[in-house]
Design a protein around this motif. Structure first.
Motif, PDB file in Angstrom:
ATOM      1  N   TYR A   1     -32.195 -14.014  20.144  1.00  0.00           N
ATOM      2  CA  TYR A   1     -33.399 -14.832  20.321  1.00  0.00           C
ATOM      3  C   TYR A   1     -34.225 -14.320  21.503  1.00  0.00           C
ATOM      4  CZ  TYR A   1     -36.308 -18.876  21.394  1.00  0.00           C
ATOM      5  OH  TYR A   1     -37.369 -19.704  21.678  1.00  0.00           O
TER       6      TYR A   1
ATOM      7  N   ASP B   1     -35.861 -11.011  20.740  1.00  0.00           N
ATOM      8  CA  ASP B   1     -36.918 -11.148  19.735  1.00  0.00           C
ATOM      9  C   ASP B   1     -38.184 -11.778  20.309  1.00  0.00           C
ATOM     10  OD1 ASP B   1     -37.946 -11.055  17.005  1.00  0.00           O
ATOM     11  OD2 ASP B   1     -37.663 -13.221  16.979  1.00  0.00           O
ATOM     12  N   THR B   2     -38.042 -12.640  21.304  1.00  0.00           N
ATOM     13  CA  THR B   2     -39.184 -13.409  21.801  1.00  0.00           C
ATOM     14  C   THR B   2     -39.802 -12.838  23.076  1.00  0.00           C
ATOM     15  OG1 THR B   2     -37.624 -14.893  22.934  1.00  0.00           O
ATOM     16  CG2 THR B   2     -38.427 -15.561  20.740  1.00  0.00           C
ATOM     17  N   HIS B   3     -39.314 -11.714  23.565  1.00  0.00           N
ATOM     18  CA  HIS B   3     -39.889 -11.079  24.742  1.00  0.00           C
ATOM     19  C   HIS B   3     -40.291  -9.642  24.415  1.00  0.00           C
ATOM     20  CE1 HIS B   3     -37.773 -14.482  26.549  1.00  0.00           C
ATOM     21  NE2 HIS B   3     -38.555 -14.330  27.605  1.00  0.00           N
ATOM     22  N   ASP B   4     -41.384  -9.208  25.042  1.00  0.00           N
ATOM     23  CA  ASP B   4     -41.859  -7.849  24.791  1.00  0.00           C
ATOM     24  C   ASP B   4     -40.838  -6.821  25.239  1.00  0.00           C
ATOM     25  OD1 ASP B   4     -44.229  -8.994  23.932  1.00  0.00           O
ATOM     26  OD2 ASP B   4     -45.172  -8.844  25.909  1.00  0.00           O
TER      27      ASP B   4
ATOM     28  N   ASP C   1     -33.369 -24.182  24.835  1.00  0.00           N
ATOM     29  CA  ASP C   1     -33.500 -22.915  25.559  1.00  0.00           C
ATOM     30  C   ASP C   1     -33.084 -23.079  27.023  1.00  0.00           C
ATOM     31  OD1 ASP C   1     -34.471 -21.942  23.206  1.00  0.00           O
ATOM     32  OD2 ASP C   1     -36.554 -21.809  23.838  1.00  0.00           O
TER      33      ASP C   1
END
Length: 462
Positions: free
Chosen positions: A48, A51-54, A213
């Motif tokens: 997760y 996938d959600t951070h550059d 989170d």
């Protein structure tokens, strides 16, 4: 040498959760079943975050926890083709100089992996020197101390970083404050860290702040005047193994055949239990209690460490005594108030850090009086705040610059009813002895009846 968990040797193919029965965590905190083993949960969190951070990087120390984070990340990247933009995985290692040779050897092995892009920083970052009250900081790889370095500079060393000030020494940044330099905007960057809730209540609280989170925390600079220059607001800290216990880390290491720092083998052979095994420098407030481990297990680096920072000789001899605020504490002289006694120890620190220690103590006292009007007693923690003068004395003697000690921790060992009984018993004795509010630093008259202040729900509780 094959590593073992805290419960015994870990055979091949054993699920991680098998090795939890009978294990008592440090604060005896219960955990809720999540329907999966900790490795599976860590992989889900890792996927997760990636996938959600550059961008992402592993904050790597060479210790067991960052080893687990590194290997979980590489496992996920190997099994998730959509995330392979993060390969080779960026790994950032801040070499703290006063570390075992085994740590250097292990980091070098990690750096040689094809799926890792390791950055080996040898910068004079600001570190705590708890060995001395008058010299509260030290700087690994400081150019002015080259003759005292504990190890030769590694050939892989990166010794400069744009934006990091080398001179003057007091402007040098701490490692947390460098995050904004190694991960500048505009990309969002996740710093993957081996923080585990079992290690301390502060770390446990860090992952209880949000219901969703909870293992992802916004990074913020710790020095206000540096925030504008170094904090781009784009860096997040992620704790994918926050619910792992020590035996989970070593079980995973054995089950999946991970490489690890062989310094742990030396400490285990020396009879040092898992909770006492640390590979970081021994000059900080908490690591200071284990300073003898270096002399016992790593004599080569200890030969240089023993001359590296001011106060190291005294710390080696007396770190676990009342001189450094461990074990017993010095008694308050008769006729002296508790605030004056605390101030006496604050003034033993260097003039540059006295305001910091004093502000920390003032903040704790103010927090107490925001919750209650009851006095702070010498020994008994207040049942609502956990504060007593003995705790404040510890802060005054050690400094507690990283605020790792919290007064509320003192309430863990007993029930609220037991704390009220202890508190009111001591208060009653102080009233009998004629103790004044001034002696306790209390801003109002003391209660006339100690037992009358007990909340109704605790008055009849045995």
């Amino acid at each position: 040498m094959t590593r073992r968990s805290t419960d015994g040797w870990v055979p091949e193919g054993t699920p991680l959760d098998t090795y939890r029965e009978g294990f008592v965590p440090k604060q005896n905190r219960p955990r809720l079943a999540a329907g999966a083993d900790v490795f599976t949960m860590a992989c889900e969190r890792m996927a997760y975050v990636l996938d959600t951070h550059d961008k992402a990087l592993v904050s790597f120390s060479g210790g067991k926890d960052s080893t687990a984070v590194l290997n979980v990340a590489l496992h996920v990247l190997d099994h998730e083709p959509s995330l392979r933009r993060h390969l080779p995985l960026r790994v950032v290692f801040f070499d703290e100089e006063a570390i075992p040779q085994e740590t250097e050897d292990y980091v070098r092995r990690v750096a040689q992996r094809d799926d890792v892009a390791l950055e080996w920083y040898c910068l004079p970052v600001q570190h705590r020197n708890a060995c001395s009250r008058t010299s509260p900081y030290w700087w690994p790889w400081a150019p002015e101390d080259e003759a005292k370095w504990c190890r030769p500079l590694p050939p892989e060393a990166i010794t400069t970083l744009p934006g990091f000030p080398i001179w003057p020494p007091q402007e040098r940044l701490t490692i947390p404050n460098i995050n904004g330099l190694i991960a500048p905007p505009p990309h969002t960057t996740a710093t993957l860290m081996g923080i585990r809730a079992q290690e301390s209540l502060i770390r446990a609280h860090a992952v209880r702040l949000r219901p969703v989170d909870n293992y992802i925390v916004k990074y913020s600079i710790t020095k206000g005047r540096q925030a504008a220059a170094y904090d781009g607001g784009n860096v997040w800290k992620a704790y994918p193994i926050y619910d792992w216990r020590t035996e989970d880390v070593w079980a995973a290491t054995r089950l999946y055949g991970w490489d690890y720092n062989k310094a742990y083998d030396l400490m285990e052979m020396a009879g040092i239990g898992p909770s006492g095994q640390r590979c970081s420098p021994a000059f900080g407030e908490e690591p200071l209690q284990k300073i003898h481990v270096y002399a016992q297990c790593f004599p080569d680096v200890w030969a240089r460490m023993s001359e590296r920072v001011p106060g190291i000789g005294a710390a080696y001899r007396y770190a676990r005594t009342e001189l450094y605020g461990y074990g017993g504490k010095p008694p308050k002289p008769d006729g002296q108030t508790w605030p004056a006694f605390i101030t006496h120890y604050v003034r033993k620190h260097g003039t540059d850090v006295q305001p910091k220690v004093a502000a920390r103590i003032a903040d704790v006292i103010a927090r107490h009086y925001r919750k209650t009007t009851h006095p702070i007693l010498p020994q008994s923690p207040h049942p609502d705040t956990g504060l007593n003068w003995s705790f404040l004395l510890t802060i005054a003697m050690r400094g507690d610059f990283k605020q790792r000690r919290q007064e509320s921790n003192q309430l863990m060992a007993r029930t609220a009813a037991e704390h009220w009984q202890r508190y009111t018993t001591e208060l009653a004795q102080l009233l009998t002895d004629g103790t004044t509010p001034a002696e306790l630093g209390h801003p109002r008259p003391l209660p006339t009846d100690a037992h009358a202040i007990v909340p109704d729900q605790h008055k009849d509780t045995p």
